[in-house]
Scaffold this motif. Structure first.
Motif, PDB file in Angstrom:
ATOM      1  N   ASP A  66       0.824  -1.203   0.000  1.00 18.21           N
ATOM      2  CA  ASP A  66       0.000   0.000   0.000  1.00 18.21           C
ATOM      3  C   ASP A  66       0.864   1.260   0.000  1.00 18.21           C
ATOM      4  O   ASP A  66       0.509   2.265  -0.626  1.00 18.21           O
ATOM      5  CB  ASP A  66      -0.982   0.001   1.169  1.00 18.21           C
ATOM      6  N   ARG A  95       0.797   3.990  -2.890  1.00 16.64           N
ATOM      7  CA  ARG A  95       0.583   5.390  -2.532  1.00 16.64           C
ATOM      8  C   ARG A  95       1.693   6.282  -3.083  1.00 16.64           C
ATOM      9  O   ARG A  95       1.442   7.395  -3.581  1.00 16.64           O
ATOM     10  CB  ARG A  95       0.518   5.503  -1.005  1.00 16.64           C
ATOM     11  N   LEU A 105      -4.003  -5.846  -2.788  1.00 18.39           N
ATOM     12  CA  LEU A 105      -4.462  -4.773  -1.905  1.00 18.39           C
ATOM     13  C   LEU A 105      -5.642  -5.237  -1.051  1.00 18.39           C
ATOM     14  O   LEU A 105      -5.737  -4.891   0.138  1.00 18.39           O
ATOM     15  CB  LEU A 105      -4.850  -3.543  -2.728  1.00 18.39           C
ATOM     16  N   THR A 116      -7.184  -3.048   1.930  1.00 23.73           N
ATOM     17  CA  THR A 116      -7.366  -1.740   1.294  1.00 23.73           C
ATOM     18  C   THR A 116      -7.678  -1.949  -0.183  1.00 23.73           C
ATOM     19  O   THR A 116      -7.941  -3.071  -0.621  1.00 23.73           O
ATOM     20  CB  THR A 116      -6.117  -0.861   1.495  1.00 23.73           C
ATOM     21  N   SER A 117      -7.679  -0.879  -0.931  1.00 16.90           N
ATOM     22  CA  SER A 117      -7.967  -0.954  -2.365  1.00 16.90           C
ATOM     23  C   SER A 117      -7.291   0.209  -3.063  1.00 16.90           C
ATOM     24  O   SER A 117      -6.862   1.182  -2.416  1.00 16.90           O
ATOM     25  CB  SER A 117      -9.476  -0.884  -2.624  1.00 16.90           C
ATOM     26  N   GLN A 170      -6.688   4.131  -1.691  1.00 13.13           N
ATOM     27  CA  GLN A 170      -5.383   4.793  -1.696  1.00 13.13           C
ATOM     28  C   GLN A 170      -5.423   6.092  -2.504  1.00 13.13           C
ATOM     29  O   GLN A 170      -4.864   7.108  -2.106  1.00 13.13           O
ATOM     30  CB  GLN A 170      -4.319   3.848  -2.270  1.00 13.13           C
TER      31      GLN A 170
END
Length: 339
Positions: free
Chosen positions: A237, A241, A273, A278-279, A283
């Motif tokens: 992640d 990012r 992810l 998360t995805s 992000q």
């Protein structure tokens, strides 16, 4: 063989298609590969190298004594080797093509190594692989015959090796090797590879586009760097990012491009992810939020311009997101900070 070794899904998919045409049941092939059909349908998807190895094991078990490598080499399309084959296709000369093929072949096969040696007017393309694949022999014969076929194809069909070299003993009639490779084959040799007249190295490849090659090389370098990066260097992640932050200044953020820069397919990135909770959308949303809160303090930037800088096609979408982030509009937020 490491659990982290990856190949393009196009490679086991191509081998499955070939094996199916040889009469091996597809369900047996899919079981051996251990990869879902929908994953194999995405050629740039990354799958375990073990899937490819297991398929070769099954083929050798089901079709013993058959010239599998030579037969597969005769029908394998350049798309199976992905970007590596296309870089070779658009190189200006054989020498340049072999150099980039040798550099990037790890993208399609983590254990394949190709080197070029020249001596006394003779050039030898030497191929090395892991011991278990070398012992199988058939995958090695496929690699040699495929490389000879691609070079001949890109030189207008006129380029033939002087001979092919194999470390292993001969497995099939000599005529099959000469037909598949375009040259006699020598066995129990000290190396595995193809021998050419060195003058052929500087022959121009037919239909090459240097600008396409340069683009592909840049992309391949990114993929190579992403594969080489240690897993501990940063969490996924954080790497996603960082890539988003790099591109957000230009308003040019798309999931496919970010995935390519990380050496992954879009689907692989989505799954990875998701596995860490998360995805890509999350992000991107967080990156936009932080940048929006910074840019809105700049009175020299119109709110519509900020929306554009953040990659929003319509300002109203930016306003809606900003209200979700802060509970107020960008204009109200700016005015409150000015007072």
């Amino acid at each position: 063989m490491s659990d982290g070794d990856l190949v393009f899904a196009s490679m086991p998919a191509g081998l499955i298609a070939f094996a199916s045409s040889c009469g091996v049941p597809q369900e047996d092939l899919l079981r051996a590969a251990g990869v879902a059909p929908e994953v194999l349908a995405a050629p740039d998807e990354l799958v375990p190298y073990a899937s490819l190895f297991s398929l070769w094991e099954l083929l050798l078990q089901r079709l013993p004594g058959e010239p599998l490598g030579l037969r597969y080499a005769g029908c394998i399309p350049v798309s199976v080797v992905g970007i590596v084959g296309h870089v070779l296709r658009h190189s200006e000369t054989v020498r340049q093509g072999v150099a980039v093929y040798g550099r990037f072949c790890r993208l399609m096969d983590p254990y394949l190594r190709i080197t070029l040696e020249e001596h006394g007017g003779v050039a030898r393309l030497a191929l090395e692989h892991e011991p278990r694949v070398v012992a199988m022999a058939e995958p090695i014969e496929m690699m040699i015959a495929t490389l000879a076929r691609f070079i001949a194809l890109y030189l207008g069909g006129s380029a033939r090796p002087i001979e092919a070299l194999f470390r292993h003993p001969r497995r099939h009639p000599p005529s099959l090797y000469e037909e598949a490779i375009g040259a006699p084959a020598r066995f129990d040799a000290g190396a595995t590879g193809l021998v050419y007249d060195a003058r052929l190295l500087d022959a121009p490849l037919v239909g090459a586009d240097p600008s396409v090659r340069d683009y592909l090389v840049r992309h391949a370098e990114q993929l190579l760097a992403a594969r080489a990066a240690p897993a501990s260097a940063a969490t996924l992640d954080a790497r996603v990012r960082a890539r988003i932050d790099e591109r957000l200044d230009h308003g040019d953020v798309d999931q496919e491009g970010i995935a390519r820069s990380l050496g992954m397919s879009t689907r692989s990135l989505q799954r990875a992810l998701k596995d860490i909770g998360t995805s890509f959308t999350a992000q991107l949303d967080e990156a936009r939020r932080e940048k929006a809160l910074d840019l809105v303090h700049r009175p020299d930037l119109a709110l519509q311009e900020i929306a554009f800088l953040l990659g929003y096609g319509e300002p109203r979408h930016f306003y809606r997101s900003f209200r979700r982030w802060t509970g107020t509009t960008p204009g109200e937020y700016r005015r409150a900070r000015v007072r």
